[in-house]
Design a protein around this motif. Structure first.
Motif, short mmCIF file in Angstrom:
data_model
loop_
_atom_site.label_atom_id
_atom_site.label_comp_id
_atom_site.label_asym_id
_atom_site.label_seq_id
_atom_site.Cartn_x
_atom_site.Cartn_y
_atom_site.Cartn_z
N LYS A 34 29.19 59.28 60.50
CA LYS A 34 30.60 59.40 60.16
C LYS A 34 31.15 60.81 60.41
CE LYS A 34 33.99 58.65 56.56
NZ LYS A 34 34.25 58.27 55.17
N GLU A 35 30.41 61.82 59.97
CA GLU A 35 30.88 63.20 60.13
C GLU A 35 30.98 63.58 61.61
OE1 GLU A 35 29.39 67.68 59.02
OE2 GLU A 35 28.91 66.08 57.61
N LEU A 36 29.95 63.25 62.39
CA LEU A 36 29.97 63.55 63.83
C LEU A 36 31.07 62.75 64.52
CD1 LEU A 36 28.93 64.92 66.37
CD2 LEU A 36 27.10 63.18 66.47
N ARG A 37 31.21 61.47 64.16
CA ARG A 37 32.25 60.63 64.75
C ARG A 37 33.63 61.24 64.50
NH1 ARG A 37 32.81 55.66 61.49
NH2 ARG A 37 34.15 57.04 60.30
N SER A 38 33.88 61.70 63.29
CA SER A 38 35.17 62.31 62.96
C SER A 38 35.39 63.58 63.78
CB SER A 38 35.24 62.63 61.47
OG SER A 38 35.25 61.43 60.74
N GLN A 39 34.32 64.36 63.96
CA GLN A 39 34.41 65.57 64.78
C GLN A 39 34.74 65.22 66.24
OE1 GLN A 39 30.69 67.73 64.93
NE2 GLN A 39 31.58 69.43 66.06
N LEU A 40 34.09 64.18 66.75
CA LEU A 40 34.33 63.77 68.14
C LEU A 40 35.75 63.23 68.31
CD1 LEU A 40 30.88 62.10 68.93
CD2 LEU A 40 31.68 64.39 69.61
N PHE A 41 36.22 62.42 67.36
CA PHE A 41 37.59 61.90 67.42
C PHE A 41 38.59 63.05 67.38
CE2 PHE A 41 36.62 57.45 65.46
CZ PHE A 41 36.27 56.96 66.71
N ALA A 42 38.34 64.04 66.54
CA ALA A 42 39.25 65.19 66.44
C ALA A 42 39.29 65.96 67.76
CB ALA A 42 38.82 66.11 65.30
N LEU A 43 38.15 66.09 68.39
CA LEU A 43 38.07 66.81 69.65
C LEU A 43 38.80 66.07 70.78
CD1 LEU A 43 36.83 69.33 71.00
CD2 LEU A 43 34.77 67.98 71.41
N SER A 44 38.59 64.77 70.85
CA SER A 44 39.20 63.97 71.93
C SER A 44 40.64 63.58 71.63
CB SER A 44 38.39 62.70 72.17
OG SER A 44 38.53 61.79 71.08
N GLN A 45 41.00 63.53 70.36
CA GLN A 45 42.29 63.03 69.90
C GLN A 45 42.50 61.56 70.29
OE1 GLN A 45 45.48 65.75 70.85
NE2 GLN A 45 44.45 67.45 69.84
N LEU A 46 41.39 60.82 70.37
CA LEU A 46 41.41 59.39 70.69
C LEU A 46 40.68 58.62 69.58
CD1 LEU A 46 40.51 59.52 74.50
CD2 LEU A 46 42.77 59.20 73.49
N ARG A 47 41.25 58.61 68.40
CA ARG A 47 40.62 57.98 67.26
C ARG A 47 40.46 56.48 67.47
NH1 ARG A 47 38.80 59.35 63.40
NH2 ARG A 47 39.20 60.29 61.44
N GLY A 48 39.24 55.99 67.20
CA GLY A 48 38.97 54.56 67.26
C GLY A 48 38.83 53.99 68.65
N GLN A 49 38.80 54.82 69.66
CA GLN A 49 38.67 54.34 71.04
C GLN A 49 37.23 54.56 71.51
OE1 GLN A 49 41.79 55.55 73.71
NE2 GLN A 49 40.41 55.48 75.45
N TYR A 50 36.65 53.52 72.09
CA TYR A 50 35.27 53.57 72.57
C TYR A 50 35.21 53.04 74.00
CZ TYR A 50 34.12 53.98 67.62
OH TYR A 50 34.05 54.39 66.31
N PRO A 51 34.30 53.53 74.82
CA PRO A 51 33.43 54.68 74.66
C PRO A 51 34.15 55.98 75.02
CG PRO A 51 32.96 53.64 76.75
CD PRO A 51 34.02 52.81 76.07
N GLN A 52 33.57 57.09 74.55
CA GLN A 52 34.06 58.42 74.87
C GLN A 52 32.86 59.28 75.25
OE1 GLN A 52 36.69 60.27 71.99
NE2 GLN A 52 37.40 58.27 71.26
N VAL A 53 33.06 60.22 76.16
CA VAL A 53 31.96 61.04 76.66
C VAL A 53 32.27 62.52 76.41
CG1 VAL A 53 30.58 61.66 78.69
CG2 VAL A 53 31.39 59.31 78.39
N PHE A 54 31.24 63.23 75.95
CA PHE A 54 31.32 64.65 75.64
C PHE A 54 30.12 65.35 76.26
CE2 PHE A 54 33.22 62.09 72.40
CZ PHE A 54 34.38 62.75 72.03
N ILE A 55 30.23 66.65 76.41
CA ILE A 55 29.08 67.46 76.82
C ILE A 55 28.85 68.49 75.72
CG2 ILE A 55 28.25 69.20 78.46
CD1 ILE A 55 29.63 67.67 80.68
N ARG A 56 27.58 68.59 75.30
CA ARG A 56 27.21 69.60 74.31
C ARG A 56 26.41 70.68 75.03
NH1 ARG A 56 24.53 66.80 70.30
NH2 ARG A 56 22.66 67.00 71.51
#
Length: 152
Positions: free
Chosen positions: A84-106
């Protein structure tokens, strides 16, 4: 600039395959899973997709990464309570809440948003452009440029 739009436009006309593609798993790849927290491609997915389109898009991304032998791919199931915490962080970064899939680079612990399924499809489509065109237009992003650090 005109050519970058052409890559993106080809995405609109194409619907992703459905459930058959979604059964593929990133854990089936021959490379060992990356160490948690290290440099990686992070894919935000859901284990309970609301539509077959989401399910198909997730499967197609899995196959794309596997087929291109992208190393260090981590899937994060946005549905799991422990994420949940990571998901919220990823949604905040992408500004695409509730949309799947999303890709990030760490990289070095810092996350950057690459895009959603349509963006990844566009990056892949741009690989097909002639080399001369890509050299003359370095602003055009391609899959191999964006994921260079994770390709063999």
């Amino acid at each position: 600039v005109k050519f970058a739009t052409a890559c993106s436009a080809s995405v609109v006309a194409r619907a992703p395959p459905v459930a058959a593609m979604a059964s593929a798993s990133l854990s089936e790849t021959t490379t060992p899973p990356p160490p948690p927290g290290g440099d990686a491609v992070v894919v935000l997915v859901t284990s309970m997709p609301a539509t077959s389109i989401i399910e198909g898009a997730q499967g197609l991304l899995r196959n794309m990464f596997k087929g291109k032998k992208v190393s260090s791919v981590e899937e994060v199931d946005g549905l799991k309570p422990e994420n949940k915490e990571l998901r919220s962080q990823l949604f905040a970064l992408s500004q695409l809440r509730g949309q799947y899939p999303q890709v990030f680079i760490r990289t070095s612990g810092a996350l950057s948003f690459v895009g959603d399924f349509e963006k990844l499809t566009s990056l892949n489509d741009c690989e097909e452009l002639p080399a001369e065109m890509l050299e003359a237009n370095p602003q055009i992003e391609t899959f191999s440029k964006v994921f260079a650090a994770f390709l063999p």
